[in-house]
Write a protein that holds these residues in place. Structure first.
Motif, PDB file in Angstrom:
ATOM      1  N   VAL A  52      -4.163  27.379   6.983  1.00 41.98           N
ATOM      2  CA  VAL A  52      -3.267  27.103   7.988  1.00 41.98           C
ATOM      3  C   VAL A  52      -3.386  26.115   9.191  1.00 41.98           C
ATOM      4  O   VAL A  52      -2.600  25.340   9.645  1.00 41.98           O
ATOM      5  CB  VAL A  52      -3.053  28.474   8.995  1.00 41.98           C
ATOM      6  N   LYS A  53      -4.670  25.853   9.364  1.00 39.78           N
ATOM      7  CA  LYS A  53      -5.058  24.836  10.065  1.00 39.78           C
ATOM      8  C   LYS A  53      -4.748  23.276   9.604  1.00 39.78           C
ATOM      9  O   LYS A  53      -4.099  22.463  10.121  1.00 39.78           O
ATOM     10  CB  LYS A  53      -6.737  24.538  10.313  1.00 39.78           C
ATOM     11  N   LEU A  54      -4.821  23.198   8.161  1.00 44.05           N
ATOM     12  CA  LEU A  54      -4.343  22.183   7.331  1.00 44.05           C
ATOM     13  C   LEU A  54      -2.792  21.843   7.631  1.00 44.05           C
ATOM     14  O   LEU A  54      -2.375  20.794   7.885  1.00 44.05           O
ATOM     15  CB  LEU A  54      -4.767  22.076   6.123  1.00 44.05           C
ATOM     16  N   ASP A  55      -2.282  23.068   7.337  1.00 43.19           N
ATOM     17  CA  ASP A  55      -0.583  23.023   7.324  1.00 43.19           C
ATOM     18  C   ASP A  55      -0.267  22.560   8.810  1.00 43.19           C
ATOM     19  O   ASP A  55       0.780  21.757   8.839  1.00 43.19           O
ATOM     20  CB  ASP A  55      -0.247  24.583   7.130  1.00 43.19           C
ATOM     21  N   ASN A  56      -0.771  23.273   9.785  1.00 43.50           N
ATOM     22  CA  ASN A  56      -0.418  22.894  11.099  1.00 43.50           C
ATOM     23  C   ASN A  56      -0.740  21.405  11.468  1.00 43.50           C
ATOM     24  O   ASN A  56       0.153  20.490  12.046  1.00 43.50           O
ATOM     25  CB  ASN A  56      -0.942  23.482  12.145  1.00 43.50           C
ATOM     26  N   ALA A  57      -1.614  20.797  11.002  1.00 44.99           N
ATOM     27  CA  ALA A  57      -2.157  19.434  11.097  1.00 44.99           C
ATOM     28  C   ALA A  57      -1.045  18.451  10.345  1.00 44.99           C
ATOM     29  O   ALA A  57      -0.750  17.340  10.684  1.00 44.99           O
ATOM     30  CB  ALA A  57      -3.473  18.868  10.729  1.00 44.99           C
ATOM     31  N   ILE A  58      -0.878  18.857   9.137  1.00 44.31           N
ATOM     32  CA  ILE A  58       0.086  18.107   8.107  1.00 44.31           C
ATOM     33  C   ILE A  58       1.629  18.011   8.730  1.00 44.31           C
ATOM     34  O   ILE A  58       2.186  17.050   9.008  1.00 44.31           O
ATOM     35  CB  ILE A  58       0.161  18.742   6.908  1.00 44.31           C
ATOM     36  N   GLU A  59       1.658  19.262   9.161  1.00 45.02           N
ATOM     37  CA  GLU A  59       3.261  19.327  10.086  1.00 45.02           C
ATOM     38  C   GLU A  59       3.423  18.491  11.063  1.00 45.02           C
ATOM     39  O   GLU A  59       4.603  17.995  11.364  1.00 45.02           O
ATOM     40  CB  GLU A  59       3.474  20.779  10.095  1.00 45.02           C
ATOM     41  N   ALA A  60       2.421  18.463  11.804  1.00 48.90           N
ATOM     42  CA  ALA A  60       2.396  17.637  13.141  1.00 48.90           C
ATOM     43  C   ALA A  60       2.384  16.169  12.924  1.00 48.90           C
ATOM     44  O   ALA A  60       2.654  15.235  13.743  1.00 48.90           O
ATOM     45  CB  ALA A  60       1.157  17.980  13.863  1.00 48.90           C
ATOM     46  N   GLU A  61       1.798  15.670  11.643  1.00 51.40           N
ATOM     47  CA  GLU A  61       1.594  14.267  11.452  1.00 51.40           C
ATOM     48  C   GLU A  61       2.990  13.565  10.853  1.00 51.40           C
ATOM     49  O   GLU A  61       3.346  14.144   9.967  1.00 51.40           O
ATOM     50  CB  GLU A  61       0.410  14.003  10.558  1.00 51.40           C
ATOM     51  N   THR A  62       3.542  12.549  11.203  1.00 54.81           N
ATOM     52  CA  THR A  62       4.444  11.926  10.483  1.00 54.81           C
ATOM     53  C   THR A  62       4.078  10.751   9.874  1.00 54.81           C
ATOM     54  O   THR A  62       5.040  10.270   9.085  1.00 54.81           O
ATOM     55  CB  THR A  62       5.330  11.330  11.728  1.00 54.81           C
ATOM     56  N   ASP A  63       2.880  10.335   9.804  1.00 51.53           N
ATOM     57  CA  ASP A  63       2.451   9.285   8.782  1.00 51.53           C
ATOM     58  C   ASP A  63       1.806   9.607   7.613  1.00 51.53           C
ATOM     59  O   ASP A  63       0.741   9.915   7.735  1.00 51.53           O
ATOM     60  CB  ASP A  63       1.459   8.353   9.838  1.00 51.53           C
ATOM     61  N   PRO A  64       2.365   9.228   6.545  1.00 51.01           N
ATOM     62  CA  PRO A  64       1.813   9.925   5.215  1.00 51.01           C
ATOM     63  C   PRO A  64       0.447   9.223   5.010  1.00 51.01           C
ATOM     64  O   PRO A  64      -0.238   9.754   4.321  1.00 51.01           O
ATOM     65  CB  PRO A  64       2.928   9.636   4.242  1.00 51.01           C
ATOM     66  N   ALA A  97       0.922  -1.295   0.078  1.00 49.46           N
ATOM     67  CA  ALA A  97      -0.021   0.163  -0.143  1.00 49.46           C
ATOM     68  C   ALA A  97       1.021   1.441  -0.029  1.00 49.46           C
ATOM     69  O   ALA A  97       1.803   1.252   0.767  1.00 49.46           O
ATOM     70  CB  ALA A  97      -0.830  -0.020   1.269  1.00 49.46           C
ATOM     71  N   ARG A  98       0.448   2.152  -0.686  1.00 49.25           N
ATOM     72  CA  ARG A  98       1.184   3.667  -0.722  1.00 49.25           C
ATOM     73  C   ARG A  98       0.199   4.496  -0.531  1.00 49.25           C
ATOM     74  O   ARG A  98      -1.029   4.694  -0.591  1.00 49.25           O
ATOM     75  CB  ARG A  98       1.691   3.912  -2.130  1.00 49.25           C
ATOM     76  N   PRO A  99       1.087   5.608   0.264  1.00 50.12           N
ATOM     77  CA  PRO A  99      -0.169   6.710   0.709  1.00 50.12           C
ATOM     78  C   PRO A  99      -0.400   7.585  -0.432  1.00 50.12           C
ATOM     79  O   PRO A  99       0.242   7.687  -1.610  1.00 50.12           O
ATOM     80  CB  PRO A  99       0.782   7.558   1.809  1.00 50.12           C
TER      81      PRO A  99
END
Length: 195
Positions: free
Chosen positions: A157-169, A60-62
């Protein structure tokens, strides 16, 4: 009998029939006629893994393999959303909106400079409206557009913060879908239908 050569990942790299080929490269493994037929037809892809010929399942690929890809996908979606709001307005006209809004607000307040008054009167003369009518329309549209832009920027900005905080693609897609749901709800509040 059919023999298949394979690489370090177990993927087959060549096929040889013992009755036709006297020099078969190593490493190789024996395949049944059915395995060979299914593999070359693409019906089933086989690999040699763990000492066995097995049906290979692509890992599986993200959907978005990197933070940059997730951000780019959301930016593209926001651009599509904003296109529904701005309509088919050429870029040169859209670029004039901030200065037109400033001029219209000053015109309505009675504090317009001569260049601002000239801008409003020139457009009013070609749009079959009075300068006052046009200035009020521009102010109303600017207020609505600026409210939408503020909310869209906040969601980005909310999305950017959530993406930045997440390590699992693998979780990026869910983050984007959540923000899209919020954006669609905001658009609906403004009377904008979004797919």
């Amino acid at each position: 009998m059919i023999r298949a050569t394979y690489n370090e990942d177990g993927a087959f790299t060549g096929f040889y029939r013992e009755d036709l080929h006297s020099d078969i490269p190593e490493p190789n493994v024996e395949l049944t006629e059915k395995q060979w037929s299914d593999h070359v037809s693409g019906k089933v892809i086989y690999h040699f893994i763990g000492g066995k010929v097995v049906a290979y399942v692509e890992p599986a690929r993200p959907v978005y393999p990197s933070k940059a890809a997730a951000r780019a996908a959301m930016a593209a979606w926001i651009d599509q959303l904003m296109a529904k709001i701005t309509g088919q307005v050429p870029n040169y006209e859209r670029a004039s909106w901030p200065s037109k809004a400033e001029a219209a607000r000053a015109f309505v307040a009675g504090t317009a400079r001569s260049d601002q008054t000239a801008m409003i009167e020139a457009e009013a003369g070609t749009s079959n409206r009075t300068a006052e009518e046009l200035a009020n329309v521009i102010v109303a549209r600017a207020d609505a557009y600026e409210a939408v832009i503020a909310k869209a920027a906040g969601l980005r900005v909310k999305l950017d913060n959530a993406i930045e905080a997440e390590t699992d693609p693998f979780k990026f897609k869910a983050i984007l879908e959540d923000v899209k749901v919020q954006a669609i709800a905001l658009a609906a509040e403004l009377g904008i239908e979004v797919d």
